[in-house]
Design a protein around this motif. Sequence first.
Motif, PDB file in Angstrom:
ATOM      1  N   MET A   1       3.959  -8.056   0.032  1.00 53.58           N
ATOM      2  CA  MET A   1       4.392  -6.848  -0.675  1.00 53.58           C
ATOM      3  C   MET A   1       5.425  -6.094   0.156  1.00 53.58           C
ATOM      4  SD  MET A   1       2.128  -3.645  -2.149  1.00 53.58           S
ATOM      5  CE  MET A   1       1.649  -2.996  -0.568  1.00 53.58           C
ATOM      6  N   LYS A   3       6.872  -2.442   0.905  1.00 55.95           N
ATOM      7  CA  LYS A   3       6.520  -1.025   0.766  1.00 55.95           C
ATOM      8  C   LYS A   3       7.618  -0.192   1.398  1.00 55.95           C
ATOM      9  CE  LYS A   3       2.827   2.314   1.677  1.00 55.95           C
ATOM     10  NZ  LYS A   3       1.481   2.508   2.288  1.00 55.95           N
ATOM     11  N   GLN A   5       8.976   3.864   1.955  1.00 51.36           N
ATOM     12  CA  GLN A   5       8.795   5.316   1.859  1.00 51.36           C
ATOM     13  C   GLN A   5       9.692   5.928   2.926  1.00 51.36           C
ATOM     14  OE1 GLN A   5       4.737   6.613   1.854  1.00 51.36           O
ATOM     15  NE2 GLN A   5       5.250   8.790   1.888  1.00 51.36           N
ATOM     16  N   GLN A  17      10.548   6.335  -2.648  1.00 52.45           N
ATOM     17  CA  GLN A  17       9.213   5.765  -2.527  1.00 52.45           C
ATOM     18  C   GLN A  17       9.058   4.671  -3.583  1.00 52.45           C
ATOM     19  OE1 GLN A  17       5.930   8.631  -2.368  1.00 52.45           O
ATOM     20  NE2 GLN A  17       7.410  10.274  -2.037  1.00 52.45           N
ATOM     21  N   GLU A  19       7.031   0.466  -4.250  1.00 54.04           N
ATOM     22  CA  GLU A  19       6.373  -0.749  -3.795  1.00 54.04           C
ATOM     23  C   GLU A  19       6.791  -1.886  -4.715  1.00 54.04           C
ATOM     24  OE1 GLU A  19       2.184  -0.182  -3.734  1.00 54.04           O
ATOM     25  OE2 GLU A  19       2.207   1.064  -1.911  1.00 54.04           O
ATOM     26  N   GLN A  55       7.905  -1.706   5.121  1.00 53.48           N
ATOM     27  CA  GLN A  55       6.920  -2.726   5.495  1.00 53.48           C
ATOM     28  C   GLN A  55       7.015  -3.894   4.529  1.00 53.48           C
ATOM     29  OE1 GLN A  55       2.443  -2.350   4.919  1.00 53.48           O
ATOM     30  NE2 GLN A  55       2.631  -1.787   7.089  1.00 53.48           N
ATOM     31  N   CYS A  56       7.048  -5.111   5.069  1.00 52.87           N
ATOM     32  CA  CYS A  56       7.119  -6.306   4.240  1.00 52.87           C
ATOM     33  C   CYS A  56       6.098  -7.322   4.728  1.00 52.87           C
ATOM     34  CB  CYS A  56       8.527  -6.906   4.271  1.00 52.87           C
ATOM     35  SG  CYS A  56       8.734  -8.344   3.187  1.00 52.87           S
TER      36      CYS A  56
END
Length: 374
Positions: A1, A3, A5, A17, A19, A55-56
Motif C-alpha cells: 500500500m 500511504k 500524508q 492525504q 492511500e 510510506q510504500c
Amino acid sequence: MLKLQISQTAPMPLQIQLECLPGELHALVGPSGSGKTSTLRVIAGLMQADEGLIQCADIDWFSADHAKVNVNLPTADRSCGFLFQQYALFPHLNALENIAIPLRKHHPDSIERLQLAQKWLDKLGISELSQRMPQELSGGQQQRVALARALARQPKVLLLDEPFSAIDIPTRQDLYKTLASIRKELNIPILLVTHDLKEASLLADRITVIDQGISLQTASPRMLFQKPRNSRVAQLVGINNIFRGVFSAGALSLDGSPHVFQVVDKGKIPAGQKVAWVIPQSGISVHSQTMPKTLAATVIQLSSIGQIASIQFLIKGSDVVVNWEASSAEIKRLAIQLGSEAHIEFDAQQIHIMPLRPINDPRRLQESGSAIGL
C-alpha cells in the motif's frame, strides 16, 4: 500500500492525504496548477515535502516532523515507475535500449538486460518495435515503450502523469485496455494524474480531487458524483445542478424560488444553516403537464449533439436554472422547444446537501466521517 500524508509551502503549497492499495488505480483530478503533478514528484523524490509521511509497502520513503527530516530516500532508491506525459524517451537509443536503461543497477550483464527488456516489449504487444528509434514511432507506440520502461524495474508503485493526453482517441482507448490488463498482473498501487473526468471515472477505483494544493475529497467515482463533500468539489467534478438554500429540520429551500423540499434530516446540519445542494440527472424528471410536485419552467436553451440533447430550464418566478440531458426521442415526446413550457420534478430522496466552505477552510482536511462529510 502507498500511504501519503504530506504538507509543503514551496515551490508548490501542498496538503495532501491519500492511500492507494495494491492493485488499485487511484486518479488525481483537479484544475491545471492544482498540485497533481507536484504530488507525484514528491512521491518519487523529485521534490521534497516540508513535513509528513510517504510510506510504500510498509517502508518509509520520507518522514519529517516539524521541519526535521528523519527519512528521505533518494529517488534512485524509491521503487517508482514514472510515466510522463511527453514520454521522455532517449532519442539516441532504440526502443529495446530505452527499456533496458533502468535495469542497469540490478542487472549489470548487458545481454541479460536486453533479454528482460524484450520480455516487456512482448508483454505490451510491441516486440516488433525493438530496433526502432523514438522518432520512428507513433505517439501511441512511444507511450507503450515508455510504459514498458517504467515497468521493467518491477516498481512497487506506478506513477502516471497524464500519459494519454497527447494521443488520439482510438490509440488512447487501446492503451486503456492495455493498462487494465497489466494492472491485474502487477498488483501494485497505481496513481494516475488526469484532467479528464471521464477517463478517471472509467479507469479509477477511487478519485482524489485536488484544488490549490489541497486534497478535498477521496471517493469512488459513483460516490464522488452523487455525494460531493462540498460545493467546490461539486464544481470541480462538473456537476451542473448546484443550488443554494437554507436547511432547517428537514425543510430545504431553493434560493431564488419560494419552493421548499422535504428531505431526510440526518442531524448533521444546524437549523437555519445556509447550504449548497445537488441532485443527479436521475433525480430530475420533466413532464409536459403540471403535476402535484412539479415546478413550472421555460426552456431557455436547447442544443443537440448527436442523439443527446442538453436543455436549460428557467424555473418560473425565479432566477433558478436547471440543466437536463435527454435523448432526442424524449425531447420529441415532450414537445420541448426553445421558449416552450415544461414542468420539473425533483426527487427529494436524491438530493444531497453540502456545507458551504471557503477554499481555505482547514476543516475539510479532516478524515471521512467528520463534520465535513454528510
